[in-house]
Design an enzyme around this catalytic site. Structure first.
Site, short mmCIF file in Angstrom:
data_model
loop_
_atom_site.label_atom_id
_atom_site.label_comp_id
_atom_site.label_asym_id
_atom_site.label_seq_id
_atom_site.Cartn_x
_atom_site.Cartn_y
_atom_site.Cartn_z
N TYR A 1 1.00 -1.24 -0.19
CA TYR A 1 0.10 -0.09 0.02
C TYR A 1 0.85 1.07 0.09
O TYR A 1 1.76 1.15 0.73
CB TYR A 1 -0.89 0.10 1.06
N ASP B 1 9.39 2.82 -0.07
CA ASP B 1 8.29 3.48 0.62
C ASP B 1 8.50 3.10 1.94
O ASP B 1 8.03 1.94 2.43
CB ASP B 1 7.01 3.04 -0.15
N LYS C 1 4.37 8.95 8.82
CA LYS C 1 4.10 8.16 9.99
C LYS C 1 5.28 8.91 11.07
O LYS C 1 5.00 10.00 11.57
CB LYS C 1 3.97 6.80 9.96
#
Ligand SMILES: *Cc1c(COP(=O)(O)O)cnc(C)c1O
Length: 431
Positions: A148, A243, A271
């Site tokens: 994702y 990522d 994050k």
């Protein structure tokens, strides 16, 4: 049957929210759709604990889906946010604190010579792909099923069963054109990757991947896979993008690339880097990043990018992580939790895999090791839902899906890990 559920205040709050927001939430994973029932509404959080509006306390294994590695409401992070907010919350002009955060990121992450701050992980991956395409002058990108990368149109595509299908959109509203240059491959399949470079020589702008996947449950790379991605992109002139929105500053201070010793060309962050505030970043080799406007021609901008309050939270979080790195202790506790959960499932005779690296972990109700989405998707998610609610009943808040990794923070103690294992033993025995 009296199955466990959210308390009466949370259920009332959800009814209200459902009248106002699609599905009652501002991000779909929060709605508990994958485990049945309705979500807990949170009043506040402190250290390793969440407190819901029914006055119940939970040991939190989501930590905001990754960011809160120092625990919730860390006093020094809150002080930094408060101090920054008092001096004004947004200027639309450069600040020295942005350079301080950029220096910390460049020093920490091996692949990053230059960095651009954005507002979310999605913005980071969307921008990184645009820059990789601008840099190479190529259109095609490769992603992996079950990885994702945020809700970027070109990345909201998943695999068919064929080894190299050209992407078909996952979501209504994503045009065939937006996904049409996206090639989806099975994760951990170096042969499929090599075959794709053979089929499209000189046409692939970038590979984007989660070096340790968190978004189909925790799936580490098999030996040789990241190496193959590095070699194939280097040989073809394609850009390798890690990522690390989830793994950055979590698996090591320098992320998965430090841990595995493989340096991509570009990296996306989110994050942890924002310490619980909306902040992401993308960066990479100098010659690539110099393509970004106003140094170069690839457009990317943001009214609130480098926001002073978010930057303050990021600086405080990275400073604390650098001063006193928690990674060895997180690994030790992660291993302890993995062993304990495996024992709990074994004792109850439940087929399972516990996959863990550092403070990322998934208990798959699956008889086979999970290396890719094909394997992950054969897990017993109904059983996971019952396990989830059993743990909620015992004050343990897990991710509300079989296909999300759990996370913990440096405020989680060995005693808390053991308490979690004890709860899992009871719940597994009752499944
Ligand atoms: C969470 C996540 C994103 C998206 O970040 P947002 O801040 O939610 O937009 C992208 N990539 C990975 C690997 C993630 O875990």
């Amino acid at each position: 049957m009296n199955s466990p559920q959210a308390g009466p205040n949370s259920r009332r709050a959800f009814d209200r929210a459902c009248r106002l927001m699609p599905g009652g939430v501002n991000s779909p994973a929060r709605a508990f759709g994958a485990v049945g029932g309705s979500p807990l509404f949170i009043e506040r959080a402190e250290g390793p604990y969440l407190f819901d509006i029914d006055g119940r306390r939970y040991l939190d294994y989501i930590v905001s889906w990754g960011p809160m590695i120092l625990g919730h409401a860390h006093p020094e992070v809150i002080a930094a946010i408060t101090e920054a907010a008092a001096r004004g919350t947004s200027f639309g002009a450069p600040t020295e604190r942005e350079s301080e955060l950029a220096e910390r990121i460049v020093a920490a992450v091996p692949s990053i010579d230059k960095v651009r701050l954005v507002n979310s992980g999605t913005e980071a991956t969307m921008s990184a792909i645009r820059v990789a395409r601008g840099f190479t002058g190529r259109d095609k990108i490769i992603k992996f099923a079950g990885n994702y990368h945020g809700h970027v149109d070109a990345l909201l595509v998943s695999a068919g069963s064929a080894a190299a299908t050209l992407g078909v959109p996952d979501s209504p509203g994503v045009t065939a054109g937006a996904g049409g240059d996206t090639i989806v491959l099975p994760f951990n399949d170096a042969a499929a990757l090599a075959a794709t470079f053979e089929k499209f020589p000189g046409q692939i702008a970038a590979i984007i991947l989660e070096p340790v996947v968190g978004n189909m449950g925790c799936v580490p790379p098999v030996p040789g896979f990241l190496e193959a991605a590095r070699e194939l992109t280097a040989a073809d002139g394609a850009v390798l993008i890690f990522d690390e929105v989830m793994t950055g500053f979590r698996l090591a201070y320098g992320g998965a690339q430090e841990r595995f010793g493989i340096t991509p060309d570009m990296t996306t962050l989110g994050k942890v880097v924002g310490g619980g505030m909306p902040l992401g970043a993308y960066g990479g080799r100098e010659e690539i990043m110099n393509c970004v406007l106003p140094a170069g021609k690839v457009f990317q901008a943001g009214t609130l990018s480098g926001n002073p309050v978010a930057v303050a939270a990021g600086n405080a979080t990275l400073r604390l992580l650098e001063q006193d790195p928690p990674y060895a202790e997180l690994e030790r506790l992660g291993k302890r939790l993995a062993d304990g959960l495996a024992e709990a499932a074994s004792a109850a005779g439940l087929p399972h895999q516990v996959q863990q690296i550092g403070s990322m972990l998934t208990l798959f109700f699956n008889p086979h090791p999970v290396h890719d989405w094909g394997g992950a998707s054969k897990s017993d998610s109904g059983r996971f839902g019952r396990f989830f609610w059993g743990m909620i009943e015992r004050g343990i808040y897990l991710p509300c899906s079989q296909y999300e990794a759990l996370f913990f923070s440096r405020t989680h103690t060995e005693a808390m890990i053991d308490e979690t294992i004890a709860a899992a033993k009871e719940v597994c025995a009752a499944l």
